[in-house]
Design an enzyme around this catalytic site. Structure first.
Site, PDB file in Angstrom:
ATOM      1  N   ASN A   1      -4.288  -9.891   6.646  1.00  0.00           N
ATOM      2  CA  ASN A   1      -3.047  -8.748   8.346  1.00  0.00           C
ATOM      3  C   ASN A   1      -4.570  -8.317   8.795  1.00  0.00           C
ATOM      4  O   ASN A   1      -4.696  -7.072   9.110  1.00  0.00           O
ATOM      5  CB  ASN A   1      -3.209  -7.655   7.165  1.00  0.00           C
ATOM      6  CG  ASN A   1      -1.702  -8.299   6.900  1.00  0.00           C
ATOM      7  OD1 ASN A   1      -0.467  -9.348   6.828  1.00  0.00           O
ATOM      8  ND2 ASN A   1      -0.893  -7.597   5.909  1.00  0.00           N
TER       9      ASN A   1
ATOM     10  N   TYR B   1      -8.159  -8.355   7.352  1.00  0.00           N
ATOM     11  CA  TYR B   1      -8.740  -7.623   7.049  1.00  0.00           C
ATOM     12  C   TYR B   1     -10.072  -8.316   6.882  1.00  0.00           C
ATOM     13  O   TYR B   1     -10.385  -8.928   7.416  1.00  0.00           O
ATOM     14  CB  TYR B   1      -8.313  -6.667   5.610  1.00  0.00           C
ATOM     15  CG  TYR B   1      -7.497  -5.868   5.871  1.00  0.00           C
ATOM     16  CD1 TYR B   1      -7.170  -4.148   6.543  1.00  0.00           C
ATOM     17  CD2 TYR B   1      -6.148  -6.328   5.585  1.00  0.00           C
ATOM     18  CE1 TYR B   1      -6.317  -3.615   6.526  1.00  0.00           C
ATOM     19  CE2 TYR B   1      -4.843  -5.494   6.102  1.00  0.00           C
ATOM     20  CZ  TYR B   1      -5.246  -4.053   6.554  1.00  0.00           C
ATOM     21  OH  TYR B   1      -4.423  -3.470   7.027  1.00  0.00           O
TER      22      TYR B   1
ATOM     23  N   ASN C   1      -3.445  -5.519  13.185  1.00  0.00           N
ATOM     24  CA  ASN C   1      -4.905  -5.417  13.380  1.00  0.00           C
ATOM     25  C   ASN C   1      -5.334  -5.617  14.386  1.00  0.00           C
ATOM     26  O   ASN C   1      -6.659  -6.192  14.487  1.00  0.00           O
ATOM     27  CB  ASN C   1      -5.203  -4.942  11.928  1.00  0.00           C
ATOM     28  CG  ASN C   1      -5.223  -4.489  11.339  1.00  0.00           C
ATOM     29  OD1 ASN C   1      -4.848  -2.637  11.175  1.00  0.00           O
ATOM     30  ND2 ASN C   1      -5.318  -4.427   9.815  1.00  0.00           N
TER      31      ASN C   1
ATOM     32  N   THR D   1       0.563  -0.917   0.074  1.00  0.00           N
ATOM     33  CA  THR D   1      -0.492   0.257  -0.095  1.00  0.00           C
ATOM     34  C   THR D   1       0.902   1.452   0.072  1.00  0.00           C
ATOM     35  O   THR D   1       1.272   1.008   0.551  1.00  0.00           O
ATOM     36  CB  THR D   1      -0.747  -0.092   1.124  1.00  0.00           C
ATOM     37  OG1 THR D   1      -1.955  -0.838   1.666  1.00  0.00           O
ATOM     38  CG2 THR D   1      -1.823   1.047   1.520  1.00  0.00           C
TER      39      THR D   1
ATOM     40  N   HIS E   1      -7.083 -11.263  -0.631  1.00  0.00           N
ATOM     41  CA  HIS E   1      -6.464 -10.894   0.861  1.00  0.00           C
ATOM     42  C   HIS E   1      -7.548 -11.254   1.774  1.00  0.00           C
ATOM     43  O   HIS E   1      -8.373 -10.474   1.962  1.00  0.00           O
ATOM     44  CB  HIS E   1      -6.300  -9.195   0.719  1.00  0.00           C
ATOM     45  CG  HIS E   1      -5.107  -8.859   1.554  1.00  0.00           C
ATOM     46  ND1 HIS E   1      -4.574  -9.224   2.488  1.00  0.00           N
ATOM     47  CD2 HIS E   1      -5.094  -7.028   1.900  1.00  0.00           C
ATOM     48  CE1 HIS E   1      -3.459  -8.479   3.021  1.00  0.00           C
ATOM     49  NE2 HIS E   1      -4.065  -7.268   2.644  1.00  0.00           N
TER      50      HIS E   1
HETATM   51  C1  LIG Z   1       4.498  -0.063   3.102  1.00  0.00           C
HETATM   52  C2  LIG Z   1       4.556  -1.367   3.556  1.00  0.00           C
HETATM   53  C3  LIG Z   1       2.835  -1.506   2.714  1.00  0.00           C
HETATM   54  C4  LIG Z   1       2.395  -2.757   3.054  1.00  0.00           C
HETATM   55  N1  LIG Z   1       0.996  -2.931   2.217  1.00  0.00           N
HETATM   56  C5  LIG Z   1       0.436  -4.255   1.569  1.00  0.00           C
HETATM   57  C6  LIG Z   1      -1.048  -4.424   1.273  1.00  0.00           C
HETATM   58  O1  LIG Z   1      -1.655  -3.357   0.721  1.00  0.00           O
HETATM   59  N2  LIG Z   1      -0.657  -5.588   1.228  1.00  0.00           N
HETATM   60  C7  LIG Z   1      -0.574  -6.385   2.007  1.00  0.00           C
HETATM   61  O2  LIG Z   1      -1.105  -7.727   2.505  1.00  0.00           O
HETATM   62  N3  LIG Z   1       0.764  -6.374   2.580  1.00  0.00           N
HETATM   63  C8  LIG Z   1       0.938  -5.175   2.957  1.00  0.00           C
HETATM   64  N4  LIG Z   1       2.220  -5.242   3.518  1.00  0.00           N
HETATM   65  C9  LIG Z   1       3.093  -5.829   3.823  1.00  0.00           C
HETATM   66  C10 LIG Z   1       4.961  -6.614   3.214  1.00  0.00           C
HETATM   67  O3  LIG Z   1       3.500  -7.349   1.220  1.00  0.00           O
HETATM   68  C11 LIG Z   1       4.830  -7.928   3.210  1.00  0.00           C
HETATM   69  O4  LIG Z   1       4.294  -8.696   4.409  1.00  0.00           O
HETATM   70  C12 LIG Z   1       6.325  -7.031   4.629  1.00  0.00           C
HETATM   71  O5  LIG Z   1       6.648  -5.468   4.356  1.00  0.00           O
HETATM   72  C13 LIG Z   1       7.051  -8.242   4.794  1.00  0.00           C
HETATM   73  O6  LIG Z   1       7.431  -8.388   3.971  1.00  0.00           O
HETATM   74  P1  LIG Z   1       9.730  -7.123   3.814  1.00  0.00           P
HETATM   75  O7  LIG Z   1      10.200  -7.798   5.378  1.00  0.00           O
HETATM   76  O8  LIG Z   1      10.093  -8.006   3.115  1.00  0.00           O
HETATM   77  O9  LIG Z   1       8.895  -6.010   3.857  1.00  0.00           O
HETATM   78  C14 LIG Z   1       3.053  -3.885   3.744  1.00  0.00           C
HETATM   79  C15 LIG Z   1       3.901  -3.232   3.983  1.00  0.00           C
HETATM   80  C16 LIG Z   1       4.732  -2.791   4.086  1.00  0.00           C
HETATM   81  C17 LIG Z   1       6.347  -2.352   4.799  1.00  0.00           C
END
Ligand SMILES: Cc1cc2nc3c(=O)[nH]c(=O)nc-3n(C[C@H](O)[C@H](O)[C@H](O)COP(=O)(O)O)c2cc1C
Length: 364
Positions: A181, A183, A238, A29, A178
């Protein structure tokens, strides 16, 4: 195939789609959508500059106006949004990439400011503790939601179906439901948020029903081999909890396995420190339950990603923050080159800074 021989650069067939490597851009996001929740005019540049990923998954995108919970998130329920997304899919395809749209409904993680003054909806009227959301007037605490009536649930399923059809019209290669998380679909699945007494609450079979009905509706539009599902077993984001997460998620995963989906996408929980041991909810627990393509995410770097692939515990690895900050992450991993550092100040909202200006190795 001997999984020892696999690494992040080994191609993979996902149904009829050829993934050129095992690196997935995780859904992120960015809260930069424009008037009417149309994707940002910079989104085509942002996504297409990451087209070297084996697969891109978009930021969470609301399938209906009622599914929004944060400011400036894009939708896929109006013609203008479909037109906006077409520019993104065209640019990604021209750059040789593949892109799935992540479809969401936030459920209780919303605010009346996004809902024409109405209360957010959820399986049960349980407020998330300590959760706020950014609205046009700044950060606001989230109120207790209203429990959905049983006869409102077909509208939720229909919204996902409509969003999925629009995603197809917008030129995506598939969609990700989705279910993670905290939702709406996760709120139904986990017993901390679902105290319903109808056919959508109580037993695990009932709590998983909405997720599975949504997946089936979306698969009806796309064919199951173009549909992925994201889950976050044991996730506490959440204010989520479940009394028996191995049983709950084990059931959901086994049911999803019968549907021959494009993939299952698991966010593995962080291992808690201290005296509360958590049951294993990593890919090690789920892999034997799911014979299809498995994506893992959360905290992976190059070494850990290669290790999980070689161990045969996953087929693909998703990277969130690393792809956010490194458009050429694939190239950097290939060369074992240094990485840009993600800047949390520019994760959500704002303009080009922190969105389309992270340099590639070549530019740097
Ligand atoms: C800025 C940001 C926005 C995110 N938005 C979403 C999202 O829209 N949908 C989702 O399923 N996870 C979202 N996440 C979670 C990421 O998809 C991912 O699971 C999380 O960052 C952990 O992976 P990483 O350690 O590689 O960053 C978001 C994470 C971050 C940092």
């Amino acid at each position: 195939m001997d999984t020892q021989a696999i690494d992040l650069f080994t191609p993979l067939m996902m149904g009829k789609l050829h993934l050129k490597n095992r690196m997935v851009m995780a859904p992120l996001t960015r809260s930069r959508a424009e008037q009417g929740n149309v994707p940002s005019s910079m989104a085509a540049t942002y996504y297409s500059s990451r087209a070297s990923a084996g697969l891109i998954i978009t930021e969470a995108t609301q399938a209906s106006a009622g599914g929004q919970g944060y400011i400036a998130t894009p939708g896929i329920h109006t013609d203008a949004q479909v037109e906006g997304w077409k520019k993104v899919t065209d640019a990604v395809h021209r750059a040789g990439g593949l892109i799935f749209m992540q479809l969401w409904h936030v459920g209780r993680i919303s605010h009346p400011d996004f809902l024409n003054g109405a209360l957010p909806v959820a399986p049960s009227a349980i407020a998330p503790r300590g959760v706020s959301t950014y609205t046009a007037d700044g950060l606001k605490p989230i109120p207790a939601p209203r429990a959905l009536e049983t006869d409102e649930i077909p509208d939720i399923i229909q919204a996902f179906r409509h969003g999925a059809a629009n995603a197809k019209a917008a030129g995506f290669d598939g969609v990700e439901v989705h279910g993670a998380n905290g939702y709406l679909l996760d709120q139904f699945l986990e017993d901390g948020t679902n105290q319903r007494t109808d056919q959508y609450g109580g037993s695990i079979e009932n709590r998983a029903r909405l997720l599975l009905e949504v997946v089936d509706a979306v698969a009806d539009v796309w064919g199951s081999d173009r549909v992925g599902v994201r889950l976050s077993p044991g996730g506490t984001f959440n204010d989520m909890c479940d009394c028996n997460p191995q049983e709950t998620f084990g059931y959901a995963v086994r049911q999803l396995a019968t549907r021959k989906l494009a993939y299952l996408h698991l966010i593995e929980p962080a291992q808690p420190q201290g005296e509360h041991p958590m049951p294993d909810l990593s890919a090690r627990f789920f892999r034997p339950l799911y014979p299809g393509i498995l994506i893992v995410a959360s905290g992976y770097n190059r070494e850990r990603a290669n290790a999980v692939l070689k161990a045969g515990l996953a087929d693909l690895v998703a990277f969130g923050q690393l792809f956010l900050a490194n458009p050429d992450l694939v190239d950097r991993f290939r060369k074992n080159a240094p990485l840009n550092t993600p800047d949390p100040q520019t994760f959500y909202g704002g303009g080009a800074q922190g969105y389309i200006d992270y340099p590639t190795l070549d530019a740097a």
